[in-house]
Design an enzyme around this catalytic site. Sequence first.
Site, PDB file in Angstrom:
ATOM      1  N   HIS A 269       0.831  -1.205   0.000  1.00  0.00           N
ATOM      2  CA  HIS A 269       0.000   0.000   0.000  1.00  0.00           C
ATOM      3  C   HIS A 269       0.871   1.262   0.000  1.00  0.00           C
ATOM      4  CE1 HIS A 269      -3.727   2.272   1.020  1.00  0.00           C
ATOM      5  NE2 HIS A 269      -2.846   3.105   1.550  1.00  0.00           N
ATOM      6  N   GLU A 270       1.764   1.351   0.962  1.00  0.00           N
ATOM      7  CA  GLU A 270       2.577   2.574   1.068  1.00  0.00           C
ATOM      8  C   GLU A 270       3.548   2.697  -0.111  1.00  0.00           C
ATOM      9  OE1 GLU A 270       1.419   4.641   3.025  1.00  0.00           O
ATOM     10  OE2 GLU A 270       0.291   3.322   4.371  1.00  0.00           O
ATOM     11  N   HIS A 273       1.730   4.323  -2.874  1.00  0.00           N
ATOM     12  CA  HIS A 273       1.786   5.785  -2.721  1.00  0.00           C
ATOM     13  C   HIS A 273       3.162   6.295  -3.138  1.00  0.00           C
ATOM     14  CE1 HIS A 273      -2.027   6.638  -0.793  1.00  0.00           C
ATOM     15  NE2 HIS A 273      -1.827   5.799   0.195  1.00  0.00           N
ATOM     16  N   GLU A 299      -4.727   7.536  -3.446  1.00  0.00           N
ATOM     17  CA  GLU A 299      -5.186   6.269  -2.871  1.00  0.00           C
ATOM     18  C   GLU A 299      -5.398   5.212  -3.961  1.00  0.00           C
ATOM     19  OE1 GLU A 299      -4.949   5.979   0.224  1.00  0.00           O
ATOM     20  OE2 GLU A 299      -6.109   4.209   0.781  1.00  0.00           O
TER      21      GLU A 299
HETATM   22 ZN    ZN Z   1      -3.323   5.169   1.580  1.00  0.00          ZN
END
Ligand code: ZN
Length: 505
Positions: A269-270, A273, A299
Site C-alpha cells: 500500500h505505502e 503511494h 489512494e
Molecule cells: Zn493510503
Amino acid sequence: MPTPAETFVAVREHARKNALLATIDAAIGWDERTMMPLAAGAWRAEQAAELAAVVHRHRTDAAQGARLEELAASPLATAGTPAEQATIRLLKHDFDKQARLPTRLVEELARTTVEAQQVWSLAKAASDWPKLCPWLERVFALKREQAACQRPDLDPYDALLDDYEPGGRWRAIAPRFADLRSRIVPLVQACAGATRRPDDRILTERVYPVPAQQEFVRQVAARIGFDFERGRLDTTDHPFCTSLGPDDCRITTRWDERFLPTALFGVLHEAGHGLYDQGLLREWYGLPPGEAASLGIHESQSRLWENLVGRSRAFWEWCFPLARAAFPQALADADAARVHEALLVVKPSFIRVEADEVTYNLHVMLRFDLERAVVHGDLPVADLPTAWNERFAADFGLRPPDDAHGVLQDIHWSAGLIGYFPTYTLGNLYAAQLMAAAEARLGDLPAAFAAGEFQPLLDWLRREVHAVGRLLESEPLVERATGQTVSADWLARSLVDRYGPAYGL
Ligand code: ZN
C-alpha cells in the site's frame, strides 16, 4: 516593470520555497513518528508550531498574490505551455482560497482541532460519546464557516471535499457509492451464508519471523519498482508515506510475527503511494505539474498495488517461491494457491482500519453519508451514534457493542478532516477502473505478474497518471486514461469476480 516570463520565474521561486518549507515540516513529522524519543514531544510541538507560522506567512505573502494576479491577466495564462497555464491557474486558486480564510478562523480551527483530538483519544478509550459530542459540534460549525468563506460558490460539503478531491462533487459521487453499496451488501451477506469459506490458517496459525519479513517485503517493494536509492522503509505503529523532497520518499510499516499480511500489504500500500510520488515530474516538484491530482488518485495508486496486484493469483505465482525461501518453516507444506486463497476472507467487523477489501468500502460510505448529512444540517451531531448504529446494522448485520467500536473509532472528524473519507473509496473505484484499462491496453498482465514483471504496468501508470500531475482533476484524469466515464462498475465487478469464487458463489 517585469515581463510575464520574469514574474513567472519569481512565482516559481516562491512556490519552490513553499515546497522547501513543507518538506522541512514533513521531515520533522517523519522523525516524530519513527525515531523521536518520547520525552522530546514538547520541544517538537514548539518546533512544529513555529514552522507552521512561517509556512502560513509565506503561503499568504501578499507579493505572491499580486504576482499571480498579474500573471492571470497576462498572455502566459492562456498562451503559455499547458504546465505554465496550470501553474498560474492552480497557484492562484490555492492562494485565493487561503487568503479568503480570516486569520481568526485559521487559529480557531487549529486550536479547536488540537484540543478535540486530545478529547477524542480520552473519549474513545472510555467509550464516552457525551464527552466528545460538544467538541465535534464546534469542529463541524467551524468547518461550515470555513466552507462558506473559502468557496461561497459551492455546496458546503463540496467546498470541504475540494481540499482533498479538487473538483469532486457529492452529487456525482453519491449515486456511484449507492450503486456500489447495492452490490457489496448482498456479496457480504452471500459470503456470510456460504457453505464454502476460504481457509486462512496458513496465515493466522504460523510464525513468520520479523527479520525475514523485513528482508522479504523490501525485495517485493523493490521488484514492483519502489526506488530505494530515492526512498526508505522504516517502522511505525501507523504506516504512512511522506515525501521529504524530489528524491526522498519515506514509507513505513509495522510487523506482526503471527500475521504476515500486516507488513506485506502495509508495504504494498505505502509503496504504491511511494511509486506515485517517485513518478511525479521531478523538475516541477512542489508545483502543480509535479503534484498529486488528489487524495483519491493517490489512494488509487496504493490500492491498485495492494489489492489488485498483491491479492491476485498471478502475483503469488511469482511471489510464493520468494516467500517460501524467506519463511521455509511456515510455508513448508503450502503453495501459491493456498496463500492466495487465505487472502480472500470477507468478514464484517466493527473497525474500519481492520476491515477486509470488500467491507472496507461499506465503512467509508457510511461515514460519507453521515458527515454530509451533518454538514448539510440534516443530522444533528448529537444524533450521530444512533444514525451510525442503525446504518451499521443495515450494512453489516451487526450492532456495535459500544461507541468506541462505532462512531468514536476514527480521529478524522476531531482533526477537522471532513470530506476526507470518500477519497478512500474513490481511490478503490479509480484503481479498479485504471487496472481494467491497463489490462485492456497491455495485454496479458497476469502472465507478466506471474513472471515477476511489473514494469509494463508501472510504465503505463507513470505515463497516464503520475506524469499528469495536477494538470487534470481526478475524473478527467481517469476518463482520459481509461477512455470511459467514471463509474463504480469496475470495482463492484472486480470484488464479485475475485471474492465470489473463494466462497463458492
Ligand atoms: Zn493510503
